[in-house]
Write an enzyme that holds these catalytic residues in place. Sequence first.
Site, mmCIF file in Angstrom:
data_model
loop_
_atom_site.group_PDB
_atom_site.id
_atom_site.type_symbol
_atom_site.label_atom_id
_atom_site.label_comp_id
_atom_site.label_asym_id
_atom_site.label_seq_id
_atom_site.Cartn_x
_atom_site.Cartn_y
_atom_site.Cartn_z
ATOM 1 N N PHE A 136 0.849 -1.184 0.000
ATOM 2 C CA PHE A 136 0.000 0.000 0.000
ATOM 3 C C PHE A 136 0.893 1.244 0.000
ATOM 4 O O PHE A 136 1.951 1.264 0.637
ATOM 5 C CB PHE A 136 -0.907 -0.002 1.232
ATOM 6 C CG PHE A 136 -2.047 0.966 1.121
ATOM 7 C CD1 PHE A 136 -3.157 0.648 0.355
ATOM 8 C CD2 PHE A 136 -2.005 2.196 1.755
ATOM 9 C CE1 PHE A 136 -4.209 1.538 0.234
ATOM 10 C CE2 PHE A 136 -3.051 3.092 1.636
ATOM 11 C CZ PHE A 136 -4.160 2.766 0.877
ATOM 12 N N ASP A 221 2.457 -5.483 8.568
ATOM 13 C CA ASP A 221 1.310 -4.589 8.433
ATOM 14 C C ASP A 221 0.065 -5.478 8.339
ATOM 15 O O ASP A 221 -0.089 -6.244 7.392
ATOM 16 C CB ASP A 221 1.449 -3.727 7.175
ATOM 17 C CG ASP A 221 0.283 -2.763 6.981
ATOM 18 O OD1 ASP A 221 -0.808 -3.017 7.535
ATOM 19 O OD2 ASP A 221 0.458 -1.771 6.261
ATOM 20 N N TYR A 246 -10.473 0.355 10.887
ATOM 21 C CA TYR A 246 -11.639 0.860 10.165
ATOM 22 C C TYR A 246 -12.041 -0.011 8.984
ATOM 23 O O TYR A 246 -13.046 0.272 8.324
ATOM 24 C CB TYR A 246 -11.430 2.302 9.700
ATOM 25 C CG TYR A 246 -10.139 2.583 8.969
ATOM 26 C CD1 TYR A 246 -10.000 2.300 7.620
ATOM 27 C CD2 TYR A 246 -9.066 3.153 9.638
ATOM 28 C CE1 TYR A 246 -8.831 2.563 6.946
ATOM 29 C CE2 TYR A 246 -7.882 3.429 8.976
ATOM 30 C CZ TYR A 246 -7.766 3.144 7.630
ATOM 31 O OH TYR A 246 -6.592 3.411 6.968
ATOM 32 N N LYS A 247 -11.296 -1.095 8.733
ATOM 33 C CA LYS A 247 -11.656 -1.989 7.635
ATOM 34 C C LYS A 247 -12.514 -3.123 8.201
ATOM 35 O O LYS A 247 -13.681 -2.914 8.539
ATOM 36 C CB LYS A 247 -10.396 -2.485 6.939
ATOM 37 C CG LYS A 247 -9.503 -1.367 6.398
ATOM 38 C CD LYS A 247 -8.274 -1.910 5.707
ATOM 39 C CE LYS A 247 -7.264 -0.827 5.362
ATOM 40 N NZ LYS A 247 -7.787 0.232 4.481
ATOM 41 N N ARG A 401 -12.269 -5.078 -6.239
ATOM 42 C CA ARG A 401 -12.047 -5.888 -5.040
ATOM 43 C C ARG A 401 -13.398 -6.144 -4.380
ATOM 44 O O ARG A 401 -14.136 -5.212 -4.059
ATOM 45 C CB ARG A 401 -11.122 -5.174 -4.061
ATOM 46 C CG ARG A 401 -9.761 -4.804 -4.647
ATOM 47 C CD ARG A 401 -8.836 -4.254 -3.564
ATOM 48 N NE ARG A 401 -9.470 -3.176 -2.817
ATOM 49 C CZ ARG A 401 -9.076 -2.763 -1.620
ATOM 50 N NH1 ARG A 401 -8.052 -3.351 -1.013
ATOM 51 N NH2 ARG A 401 -9.692 -1.769 -0.997
#
Length: 430
Positions: A136, A221, A246-247, A401
Amino acid sequence: MSLARQPGHERHALELDAGDPLPTRRAEFHIPPHGGGEAAYFAGNSLGLQPRALRARLGEELDDWAGLAVEGHLEGRRPWFSYHELLRGPAARLVGALPREVVVMNSLTVNLHLLMVSFYRPTPERHTILIEDAAFPSDSYAVRSQAAFHGYDPDEAVIRLMPREGEAALRSEDVVAYLAEHGHKVALVLLGAVNYYSGELLDVAAITAAGHAAGAAVGWDLAHAAGNVELRLHDAGADWAAWCSYKYLNAGPGSLAGAFVHERHLADRSLPKLAGWWSTDPATRFQMAPAVSPVDSADAWQLSNPPILSMAAVLLSLEMFDQTGMPALRAKSLRLTAYLEALLDEVCAGRPARIVTPREPGRRGAQLSVRVHGRDVGPLTERLRREHGVFVDARRPDVLRLAPAPLYSTFHDCWRAAAALAAVLDDGWR
């Protein structure tokens, strides 16, 4: 006729939902509306849905603030002074750690930097940082800036491992092989346990062992892994890790992140750390001493008192994961993803699209990435949402996705997504 549009296929999806051993908790979340009903939400790998119980939970903290003001630090129903300790146990269970190895604090990239202060200790002979080529962007920016901060050229110091020719995902065995051959130059391994782009799940234990055998520190990560796959950070021996909430953890946009430091490092006074008021021993914090009194836990990496309203959302999320348990959620995730994969294979057949996520269930999390050849997927995702009530995430130029999050996604959602994608691909899009 596409499998997703065959007569009776919707009924089959509903039957799968009715017979699944882990009932959905969909009713406990706010689902975006669509056409008088609810959307099918597959973007939880970008931003999870809001738990319905959160409004009342936040209200409790607001009531304590209104009624107690400063005394809420010690007299609230969940005293703010020690609030972060409420999250220690459930956060540890989520990532397979000991309670004292974890702390919820800051944001993900801030935690990455704080932990690299301790664990990226470059020398002229050993200063490279190993990441995946599809890391990312914030991870790339973070490691490049760390290399530059220590006086090294980021273009030389940051090694980006690429997948094999013709593949979209990096294989764990290729990381291990690289470390066996070139690990003597590597100071830090920092990889995404689940890759944000491909959904690839790396072998945390094998890569950690290979990194240590080469003499490197190994960090992870977990932004797309925490709340998605079962993790065993302590047993795997990872030096450190960081994740956001938050995912898959559904704690709200920009919510607080987590950090892990293995217990073997907790009492190591030689590790450099940046310090703040919350780094010191809470038993003596209000003595206002000029120097830190160290604690042998991940709390030593804290800087400041946490934002309680954000932490309340994380605590509620962790309680939900504790109630259901990651083994049950992972098992359902595998069932949902396998079903969605079968549908998408039928949809992609004869169309300019294909799944690029690894086929082996053990090599992926709750995500399937679909590459649509030759088209910008931005308008496609807009049509899926606007016309069909299907939320998917676009990674331009050409990847969709789809993440069936097992807390609230259903087999019927999977059917809706496949049917909608087939319809839009057949119709074309602007």
